[in-house]
Write a protein that holds these residues in place. Structure first.
Motif, PDB file in Angstrom:
ATOM      1  N   ILE A  89       0.857  -1.192   0.000  1.00 38.74           N
ATOM      2  CA  ILE A  89       0.000   0.000   0.000  1.00 38.74           C
ATOM      3  C   ILE A  89       0.891   1.239   0.000  1.00 38.74           C
ATOM      4  CG2 ILE A  89      -2.094  -0.903   1.102  1.00 38.74           C
ATOM      5  CD1 ILE A  89      -0.986   0.052   3.776  1.00 38.74           C
ATOM      6  N   TYR A  90       0.436   2.265  -0.609  1.00 40.43           N
ATOM      7  CA  TYR A  90       1.018   3.617  -0.610  1.00 40.43           C
ATOM      8  C   TYR A  90       2.182   3.784  -1.598  1.00 40.43           C
ATOM      9  CZ  TYR A  90       0.465   8.183   1.480  1.00 40.43           C
ATOM     10  OH  TYR A  90       0.122   9.490   1.686  1.00 40.43           O
ATOM     11  N   SER A 118      -5.044   8.174   9.249  1.00 37.35           N
ATOM     12  CA  SER A 118      -4.293   7.068   8.673  1.00 37.35           C
ATOM     13  C   SER A 118      -4.284   5.906   9.665  1.00 37.35           C
ATOM     14  CB  SER A 118      -2.873   7.541   8.339  1.00 37.35           C
ATOM     15  OG  SER A 118      -2.184   6.561   7.613  1.00 37.35           O
ATOM     16  N   SER A 119      -3.315   5.023   9.550  1.00 37.64           N
ATOM     17  CA  SER A 119      -3.188   3.887  10.457  1.00 37.64           C
ATOM     18  C   SER A 119      -1.713   3.580  10.639  1.00 37.64           C
ATOM     19  CB  SER A 119      -3.902   2.654   9.892  1.00 37.64           C
ATOM     20  OG  SER A 119      -3.214   2.170   8.742  1.00 37.64           O
ATOM     21  N   TYR A 173      -0.286   2.042   7.514  1.00 35.61           N
ATOM     22  CA  TYR A 173      -0.002   3.034   6.486  1.00 35.61           C
ATOM     23  C   TYR A 173       1.270   3.795   6.808  1.00 35.61           C
ATOM     24  CZ  TYR A 173      -4.091   2.701   3.455  1.00 35.61           C
ATOM     25  OH  TYR A 173      -5.009   2.285   2.530  1.00 35.61           O
ATOM     26  N   ARG A 174       1.425   4.165   8.087  1.00 37.96           N
ATOM     27  CA  ARG A 174       2.613   4.921   8.448  1.00 37.96           C
ATOM     28  C   ARG A 174       3.891   4.150   8.139  1.00 37.96           C
ATOM     29  NH1 ARG A 174      -1.001   7.556  11.652  1.00 37.96           N
ATOM     30  NH2 ARG A 174      -1.452   5.824  13.048  1.00 37.96           N
ATOM     31  N   TYR A 191       4.310   1.810   5.747  1.00 41.02           N
ATOM     32  CA  TYR A 191       4.543   1.699   4.309  1.00 41.02           C
ATOM     33  C   TYR A 191       4.817   3.046   3.651  1.00 41.02           C
ATOM     34  CZ  TYR A 191       3.476  -3.248   4.274  1.00 41.02           C
ATOM     35  OH  TYR A 191       3.524  -4.605   4.486  1.00 41.02           O
ATOM     36  N   ILE A 192       4.298   4.130   4.212  1.00 38.73           N
ATOM     37  CA  ILE A 192       4.603   5.458   3.672  1.00 38.73           C
ATOM     38  C   ILE A 192       6.106   5.692   3.677  1.00 38.73           C
ATOM     39  CG2 ILE A 192       4.503   7.929   4.240  1.00 38.73           C
ATOM     40  CD1 ILE A 192       1.571   7.405   5.103  1.00 38.73           C
ATOM     41  N   GLU A 198       3.649  13.032   8.625  1.00 42.91           N
ATOM     42  CA  GLU A 198       2.982  11.973   9.377  1.00 42.91           C
ATOM     43  C   GLU A 198       2.891  12.315  10.871  1.00 42.91           C
ATOM     44  OE1 GLU A 198       1.271   9.490   7.966  1.00 42.91           O
ATOM     45  OE2 GLU A 198       1.842  10.669   6.215  1.00 42.91           O
TER      46      GLU A 198
END
Length: 339
Positions: A210-211, A254-255, A258-259, A261-262, A295
């Protein structure tokens, strides 16, 4: 990797050659949807496709190993849509990146001329396909506009600073009389792309999970064709997301996943920029620091919590991203066929 002096001219010539397409046939288009444990949202999306006029020739649904009644929902629509359904249930959750890569592959192998990607948490407006089709004589990588959950206009950052590897937040939100703005990014929630571009740049990279996957894919498309976001509302989000409203712009919640993979996926992004002569180490590092800072702001302003776990996922993602960036065995996705 330093770009050769002839690279800009080669890019320009390539773009000119791919800017004109044939007359748009709705039956040549495929909508490719990625879903995961959200059968109620998927139902709303499929109902909206049922209301479309015209409809696409195919609807590809990639199920990321859902444990709910997604399979039964899909089967219930087979006789309703007026479009052929191709349903692929994966053995494991491959994330949005893996799902869109598989969806693009299936649509391409069906012979689709145009592939329209979307998540399961949107509805298609009834004339959405017709609206996108109006732009196909001019562009081969197109992004339509969408309404947010509350009906407001959703602003998507369609320009990226390639040296920094981050979206440009002050790219103009409005449109002039041309009805479009050139973009160098992409969003899999609504990307509308011609098979010739897919053939030449390959499938989306599933390793992102993701991302940044769609950002990089849109960047790759913009290298070989003029890409555009057009002033056509074609989608509406059906899932409410907590956000910090900053007027035209906004910052979504976000989650921790996500953090991670960002930050981690910037290591993959580096390889794609380097492969095309656009990697600038110092400026890219500044972009990575800016991403980290954003973030932290998201945690504080939107989610109103800066936890040890939140920090930890950012740092872990940055560490793994550094390792990926320095992996000499990493290879970018190949073209599907020789151009």
């Amino acid at each position: 990797m330093t770009p050769s002096p002839e690279r800009p001219a080669r890019r320009a010539a390539t773009k000119k050659a791919t800017d004109v397409t044939t007359t748009f046939d709705p039956q040549s288009a495929t909508i490719a949807v990625v879903t995961y444990n959200r059968s109620a949202l998927l139902t709303r999306l499929l109902e909206s496709i049922e209301r479309m006029d015209p409809r696409p020739g195919h609807v590809v649904i990639v199920d990321n190993a859902s444990s709910d009644d997604t399979t039964e929902v899909v089967e219930g629509f087979r006789s309703r849509l007026g479009s052929e359904i191709v349903y692929q249930r994966l053995d494991e959750n491959t994330g949005g990146s893996g799902g869109f890569s598989e969806g693009m592959r299936l649509a391409y192998e069906l012979g689709s001329e145009w592939i329209w990607l979307m998540d399961d948490d949107v509805e298609v407006l009834p004339d959405g396909l017709a609206a996108m089709g109006r732009w196909t004589p001019r562009f081969q990588s197109i992004q339509g506009r969408r309404y947010d959950y509350d009906g407001s206009e959703f602003y998507w950052q369609y320009r990226v600073s390639v040296p920094l590897g981050i979206p440009i937040p002050f790219a103009p939100a409005g449109f002039d009389e041309s009805g479009y703005r050139e973009m160098n990014s992409g969003c899999f929630e609504g990307m509308f792309i011609h098979r010739d571009i897919v053939r030449r740049i390959g499938l989306p990279d599933p390793r992102f999970f993701i991302y940044w996957d769609d950002t990089v894919y849109g960047y790759l498309a913009s290298i070989i064709t003029r890409s555009a976001i057009v002033d056509e509302f074609v989608l509406q989000r059906t899932r409410e997301i907590r956000q910090w409203d900053m007027g035209t712009r906004h910052l979504n919640a976000s989650s921790d996943m996500y953090r991670y993979y960002i930050m981690r996926n910037r290591g993959i992004m580096k390889h794609y920029y380097a492969a095309h002569g656009d990697y600038r180490p110092v400026r890219f590092a500044i972009g990575t620091a800016a991403t980290f800072a954003k973030e932290i702001i998201r945690l504080a302003a939107v989610e109103r919590r800066v936890t040890r776990k939140g920090w930890g996922n950012l740092w872990r993602g940055m560490r793994d991203g550094w390792r990926l960036a320095h992996d000499k065995a990493f290879e970018v996705m190949p073209a599907l066929e020789e151009a």
